[in-house]
Every structure is written in C-alpha cells, then in structure tokens.
Design a protein around this motif. Structure first.
Motif, PDB file in Angstrom:
ATOM      1  N   PRO A  29      16.958   5.967  -6.493  1.00 41.20           N
ATOM      2  CA  PRO A  29      15.629   5.573  -6.967  1.00 41.20           C
ATOM      3  C   PRO A  29      15.217   6.431  -8.157  1.00 41.20           C
ATOM      4  O   PRO A  29      15.618   7.579  -8.263  1.00 41.20           O
ATOM      5  CB  PRO A  29      14.725   5.850  -5.765  1.00 41.20           C
ATOM      6  CG  PRO A  29      15.621   6.185  -4.638  1.00 41.20           C
ATOM      7  CD  PRO A  29      16.934   6.592  -5.196  1.00 41.20           C
ATOM      8  N   ALA A  71       3.118   6.177 -11.858  1.00 44.83           N
ATOM      9  CA  ALA A  71       4.279   6.167 -10.971  1.00 44.83           C
ATOM     10  C   ALA A  71       4.477   7.525 -10.311  1.00 44.83           C
ATOM     11  O   ALA A  71       4.812   7.610  -9.124  1.00 44.83           O
ATOM     12  CB  ALA A  71       5.527   5.773 -11.761  1.00 44.83           C
ATOM     13  N   ARG A 107       2.081   7.778  -7.528  1.00 43.03           N
ATOM     14  CA  ARG A 107       2.521   6.949  -6.406  1.00 43.03           C
ATOM     15  C   ARG A 107       3.628   7.640  -5.619  1.00 43.03           C
ATOM     16  O   ARG A 107       3.564   7.735  -4.396  1.00 43.03           O
ATOM     17  CB  ARG A 107       2.978   5.589  -6.923  1.00 43.03           C
ATOM     18  CG  ARG A 107       3.415   4.696  -5.828  1.00 43.03           C
ATOM     19  CD  ARG A 107       4.215   3.466  -6.190  1.00 43.03           C
ATOM     20  NE  ARG A 107       4.607   3.188  -7.518  1.00 43.03           N
ATOM     21  CZ  ARG A 107       5.705   3.641  -8.100  1.00 43.03           C
ATOM     22  NH1 ARG A 107       6.493   4.491  -7.454  1.00 43.03           N
ATOM     23  NH2 ARG A 107       6.011   3.271  -9.324  1.00 43.03           N
ATOM     24  N   ASP A 108       4.617   8.162  -6.331  1.00 49.49           N
ATOM     25  CA  ASP A 108       5.724   8.833  -5.652  1.00 49.49           C
ATOM     26  C   ASP A 108       5.248  10.073  -4.898  1.00 49.49           C
ATOM     27  O   ASP A 108       5.662  10.320  -3.762  1.00 49.49           O
ATOM     28  CB  ASP A 108       6.800   9.209  -6.670  1.00 49.49           C
ATOM     29  CG  ASP A 108       7.567   7.978  -7.148  1.00 49.49           C
ATOM     30  OD1 ASP A 108       7.327   6.891  -6.603  1.00 49.49           O
ATOM     31  OD2 ASP A 108       8.406   8.108  -8.068  1.00 49.49           O
ATOM     32  N   ALA A 161      -0.744   0.597  -2.559  1.00 50.10           N
ATOM     33  CA  ALA A 161       0.275   0.573  -3.615  1.00 50.10           C
ATOM     34  C   ALA A 161       1.578   1.187  -3.107  1.00 50.10           C
ATOM     35  O   ALA A 161       2.671   0.691  -3.405  1.00 50.10           O
ATOM     36  CB  ALA A 161      -0.234   1.340  -4.842  1.00 50.10           C
ATOM     37  N   CYS A 162       1.453   2.246  -2.332  1.00 50.62           N
ATOM     38  CA  CYS A 162       2.651   2.869  -1.760  1.00 50.62           C
ATOM     39  C   CYS A 162       3.362   1.883  -0.837  1.00 50.62           C
ATOM     40  O   CYS A 162       4.587   1.733  -0.891  1.00 50.62           O
ATOM     41  CB  CYS A 162       2.269   4.128  -0.987  1.00 50.62           C
ATOM     42  SG  CYS A 162       1.647   5.473  -2.008  1.00 50.62           S
ATOM     43  N   ASP A 177       3.247  -1.320  -0.907  1.00 46.91           N
ATOM     44  CA  ASP A 177       3.876  -2.325  -1.765  1.00 46.91           C
ATOM     45  C   ASP A 177       5.207  -1.831  -2.301  1.00 46.91           C
ATOM     46  O   ASP A 177       6.233  -2.507  -2.198  1.00 46.91           O
ATOM     47  CB  ASP A 177       2.946  -2.651  -2.948  1.00 46.91           C
ATOM     48  CG  ASP A 177       2.110  -3.877  -2.677  1.00 46.91           C
ATOM     49  OD1 ASP A 177       1.988  -4.232  -1.488  1.00 46.91           O
ATOM     50  OD2 ASP A 177       1.578  -4.464  -3.636  1.00 46.91           O
ATOM     51  N   HIS A 178       5.163  -0.649  -2.872  1.00 49.72           N
ATOM     52  CA  HIS A 178       6.362  -0.124  -3.516  1.00 49.72           C
ATOM     53  C   HIS A 178       7.504   0.039  -2.529  1.00 49.72           C
ATOM     54  O   HIS A 178       8.640  -0.374  -2.781  1.00 49.72           O
ATOM     55  CB  HIS A 178       6.038   1.214  -4.176  1.00 49.72           C
ATOM     56  CG  HIS A 178       7.136   1.740  -5.035  1.00 49.72           C
ATOM     57  ND1 HIS A 178       7.762   2.931  -4.790  1.00 49.72           N
ATOM     58  CD2 HIS A 178       7.741   1.226  -6.128  1.00 49.72           C
ATOM     59  CE1 HIS A 178       8.697   3.133  -5.704  1.00 49.72           C
ATOM     60  NE2 HIS A 178       8.698   2.117  -6.531  1.00 49.72           N
ATOM     61  N   VAL A 179       7.199   0.640  -1.381  1.00 45.62           N
ATOM     62  CA  VAL A 179       8.240   0.860  -0.382  1.00 45.62           C
ATOM     63  C   VAL A 179       8.753  -0.483   0.154  1.00 45.62           C
ATOM     64  O   VAL A 179       9.953  -0.666   0.355  1.00 45.62           O
ATOM     65  CB  VAL A 179       7.712   1.742   0.757  1.00 45.62           C
ATOM     66  CG1 VAL A 179       8.732   1.854   1.869  1.00 45.62           C
ATOM     67  CG2 VAL A 179       7.368   3.123   0.234  1.00 45.62           C
ATOM     68  N   ARG A 188       8.864  -3.252  -1.443  1.00 42.93           N
ATOM     69  CA  ARG A 188       9.747  -3.807  -2.466  1.00 42.93           C
ATOM     70  C   ARG A 188      11.117  -3.128  -2.401  1.00 42.93           C
ATOM     71  O   ARG A 188      12.167  -3.800  -2.439  1.00 42.93           O
ATOM     72  CB  ARG A 188       9.120  -3.597  -3.842  1.00 42.93           C
ATOM     73  CG  ARG A 188       9.565  -4.605  -4.888  1.00 42.93           C
ATOM     74  CD  ARG A 188       8.967  -4.261  -6.227  1.00 42.93           C
ATOM     75  NE  ARG A 188       7.573  -3.845  -6.133  1.00 42.93           N
ATOM     76  CZ  ARG A 188       6.532  -4.690  -6.066  1.00 42.93           C
ATOM     77  NH1 ARG A 188       6.752  -5.977  -6.079  1.00 42.93           N
ATOM     78  NH2 ARG A 188       5.303  -4.231  -5.969  1.00 42.93           N
ATOM     79  N   LEU A 189      11.108  -1.812  -2.245  1.00 41.59           N
ATOM     80  CA  LEU A 189      12.366  -1.070  -2.173  1.00 41.59           C
ATOM     81  C   LEU A 189      13.216  -1.549  -1.002  1.00 41.59           C
ATOM     82  O   LEU A 189      14.418  -1.766  -1.128  1.00 41.59           O
ATOM     83  CB  LEU A 189      12.070   0.418  -2.020  1.00 41.59           C
ATOM     84  CG  LEU A 189      12.242   1.237  -3.290  1.00 41.59           C
ATOM     85  CD1 LEU A 189      11.724   2.640  -3.085  1.00 41.59           C
ATOM     86  CD2 LEU A 189      13.720   1.281  -3.655  1.00 41.59           C
ATOM     87  N   TYR A 234      11.071   7.760   1.708  1.00 38.77           N
ATOM     88  CA  TYR A 234      10.618   6.419   2.068  1.00 38.77           C
ATOM     89  C   TYR A 234      10.700   6.219   3.576  1.00 38.77           C
ATOM     90  O   TYR A 234       9.836   5.593   4.177  1.00 38.77           O
ATOM     91  CB  TYR A 234      11.461   5.376   1.332  1.00 38.77           C
ATOM     92  CG  TYR A 234      11.436   5.588  -0.153  1.00 38.77           C
ATOM     93  CD1 TYR A 234      10.265   5.394  -0.878  1.00 38.77           C
ATOM     94  CD2 TYR A 234      12.555   6.047  -0.835  1.00 38.77           C
ATOM     95  CE1 TYR A 234      10.211   5.622  -2.231  1.00 38.77           C
ATOM     96  CE2 TYR A 234      12.514   6.279  -2.199  1.00 38.77           C
ATOM     97  CZ  TYR A 234      11.338   6.063  -2.894  1.00 38.77           C
ATOM     98  OH  TYR A 234      11.284   6.307  -4.230  1.00 38.77           O
TER      99      TYR A 234
END
Lengths: 223, 223
Positions: free
Chosen positions: A9, A19, A22-23, A65-66, A68-70, A72-73, A103
């Motif tokens: 990642p 970003a 978010r991370d 948002a987190c 969402d991102h995870v 998606r991952l 994650y």
DNA sequence: CAGGATGCTGAACATGCGTTTAGTCTGTTG
DNA sequence: CAACAGACTAAACGCATGTTCAGCATCCTG
C-alpha cells in the motif's frame, strides 16, 4: 515468503495531507480504538488538529472515510485473490501480509465496536466461509450439513468471536501486535479446533437426535 | 419453571442508598456500557451525583464495588448449584433465572471491556468446561482429547466469543434484552453446533494429521 | 500585479463529565 | 439544649475533547 509478494500500500511520506491524515487515523483507530483524540491523529499525521476538520469536517466523517478506504482495499485484495484462485478467509488473507497489519487492526476495532461495517464484514466472512465449505463438500473434504448456511454463519461467528475474545483478554497495553496475536492464537487453538472439526466432540448422537426431534415438534413456550 | 425457584436478589426499594446506587450502577453499566455518566447512575438511583462520590469516592471504585458484588453473587449461585449437583456453564446457569438479567448484562460488559475481571471470568468458564468435559469423557459421552485443557479453553473462548460477536452485531439500541438474545442465539446456532460437535466438520483426517506432523517437527520460521 | 481560491495554523469556544466544595438537614449523644 | 456526625445536595471547578474562528502563506488565474 509473505514479505513483498502483494502490492504494498502507498505508505510513503510524500502523500497529500488528506491521505496522510486518513492513514494516521487508520493507524490510531486500530491501535487505540475509536476513542483516540483527534489531536493525536493530527500529531501522528504531522498536521494541526484544525486541518483534520478542514478536510473531513467531523471526526465521524473521518472514521467513515477510513472505513471507505479500508473497504476499498479489502475489495482489491479479494478480487485479486479470486483471480489468482487463492481461497481463504478474509482475515487470514489479510493477516498474511505484514504491511496490512494496520488495516487488520482497524477492521478488528470495527468488529469490536459493532455498527454497520461490522455487520457487512461479518456477512462477507459468512458468505466466504459458506462458499469455501460448499466447494469442500463438493470436493469431498468437508461433510455435508443439514443447513449449510447456518453452519457457515456459526463457523464465521466462532472464528471472529473467538479472535475478538482472545484479543480482548490479552489487551493490557494500548497497542496490539496483530502478527503476534495471530501466531499465539493458532499456537493455542489450532490443535483442539482441528481435533473437534475432524473427530467431533460428542461420542454419540443422542443430543443431536434429541434436538432434531425437538425442532421437528417444538414444545410450547412456558409463559 | 425458572421463575422463583432460586433466591430472588434483594431488589426492593427500601435498601440503603449505597446499595441502591450500586444496583443502579450495575443496571446502567450493563445496559449502556462503562461509559455511562455518573450523573445518569445517580438519577437512576434517585440521588445526587455528589452522593455517589460521597459513598464510593470515585467512579472506578464504584465499578470495582459492582464487580465485587456480582462476583459474590456468582459464587453464591455457583456453590448452590454445586451442592444441588446441577452442572452447566455459568452463563447458561445465570441466564436461566430472569431476575439475574442485569447481572448477566454487567458480566457481558466486563467480558467486552477486557481487564482483570474478564480474564478471571474466562478462566473460570474454561475450568468449568474442562471439568464438565472430563466428566463426560469418563462417562463415555464425550470423546477424549489429545489436550483436554486446550480443548476446554477453545470451547470456552468459542462460546463466550461467539456470544460477544452475536450481541455486538445486533446492538443498535442502547439496551439489550439478554433473554431474547440468548433465545435467538440458540435458535440460530444450536443445530450447526450440535451437528459439528457430533459428526465433525472435515471428512478426512488429512489436515489433522498434517498438523500433528507439523507440531512434532516444526519447520523453521522465515526471517 | 490584483484578487481570489486553497492549504494550513494557533487560539479560542462549547460541551460533557469526573470530581470538589461548602453548606443544609437530620438524628444521636453527652 | 449544644455539639457533633453522617447523609445528602446545589453549585462550581478542572480537564479533555470536538469543533469553530480569524488570519497567514502560497499558488493559480486574469
């Protein structure tokens, strides 16, 4: 063997601030739970707390948002593993790669906190297990069930729940090393699990038969 | 059948204020988690928040007092059931009696929150399961295990963890009706559990044998 | 260069919550 | 009755934390 086979990642330091926040949030949420202060997330991202609000508006939005991102991952990893024909539980899949640890921790917190994402996560795991078992039944390695769906859901709840319990019980420090936890978990429980799953637990069928009789002709509820 | 056979806990309204606060705290902690404000506990007990501090000094002390009280209650019930020869898991035992619901909810929160009491609770459950299984093995109703202690611990973690997962997933409202949850839980999972425990899950011994070979001659860790 | 949009910050604000303080009421004791 | 002790309360304090505000720098655009 599991070091850099998958796509790592983007965790470099030259990301956009949004970003990076978010991370950092994913890291903090995973290690310390959803109650971590926004100020700490900001500090970890190397920005001011106000910038967090500037980009996400609210802490709840940041969490979303987190998620969402995870999510998606996960989907990426999952489709990747599907195309490569590698069948396993999501959790184990992700646990394989060291760089996915943050994650995994975040997902664990979601499961722990309940809510919508926990439910969809569970449903996804249950569906995976069901498909996996179905394939096993067809291949002759797994025994057929009277209710495959219920069995899959039970096994999924067992796996996730036992892991949840395991982590909860050994959480004195603020941060959890999930690689280590998974290793200890398998070291302690792999044998009994395999044993029961292979040979069963009960010596005779009396309890099962009694229950089958019970559900086919349920007695009245008292009260 | 389970209405008033056991000694009903003293839940009348003519208790000392200290006891009323403690009982209110157990209720609140159980229904809403340990983050419930002191003010709400006080309101429920019909006293001022200051009185809570007057009697317990601090919120953590109040929680400790609740743990003490519930622990004592469990011990009473347990010894009572031992003398009456009734062997079951603590959780089920307590779940039997409707009036124990608040205490069950409180225990659930302890398990959920981790910490010392959660650990001792788990250890106690594991020990109970081990004794129970041991008796079953001797009686010929339960298959022997290569590692009875590990099996008991796994089953205990399974039971508690699955229940934890189950409740966490279905917790939209602030309060949980544990009678109902337990009923739904058994309705959904009793069949697959009995099935797997009776007939096993895997059709052949290859995985188990492979693992036994693995542990008898572990390969090197990479890295 | 003017002017506005964008990224970003330090400081302050608002709220919720655990806890403290000062004092009242009530019953008991000498 | 005086004095004291314990139960109890209203109000305030202090702190953590989510959020807002006013302003600064930088860069793009005309």
């Amino acid at each position: 063997m599991s070091s850099a086979t998958r796509k790592p990642p983007d965790r470099e330091e030259d990301l956009t601030a949004r970003a990076r926040i978010r991370d950092a949030a994913i890291d903090c949420f995973g290690q310390r739970g959803f109650n971590v202060p926004v100020r700490e997330i900001a500090e970890r991202a190397g920005v001011s707390p106000a910038l967090v609000m500037h980009h996400f508006g609210t802490k709840a939005n940041l969490l979303a948002a987190c998620e969402d991102h995870v999510t998606r991952l996960i989907r990426e990893v999952k489709t990747e593993s599907v195309t490569s024909g590698d069948q396993q539980t999501i959790l184990h899949q992700i646990a394989e790669a060291e760089e996915f640890a943050p994650y995994l921790a975040f997902l664990f917190r979601c499961l722990q906190a309940g809510g919508e994402l926990a439910r969809t996560l569970y449903e996804r795991m249950a569906a995976d297990v069901e498909a996996y078992l179905d394939a096993g039944v067809k291949a002759g390695t797994v025994r057929p069930s009277r209710d495959p769906r219920a069995r899959a859901r039970w096994l999924a709840a067992n796996g996730a729940g036992t892991f949840l319990m395991f982590v909860t019980l050994r959480e004195p420090g603020p941060d959890v090393d999930f690689r280590k936890v998974i290793r200890e978990w398998t070291a302690e429980f792999a044998l009994p699990a395999l044993e029961v799953y292979t040979e069963g637990l009960l010596a005779d069928r009396s309890m099962l038969d009694a229950y089958l009789l019970y559900v086919s002709d349920p007695p009245e509820e008292s009260s």
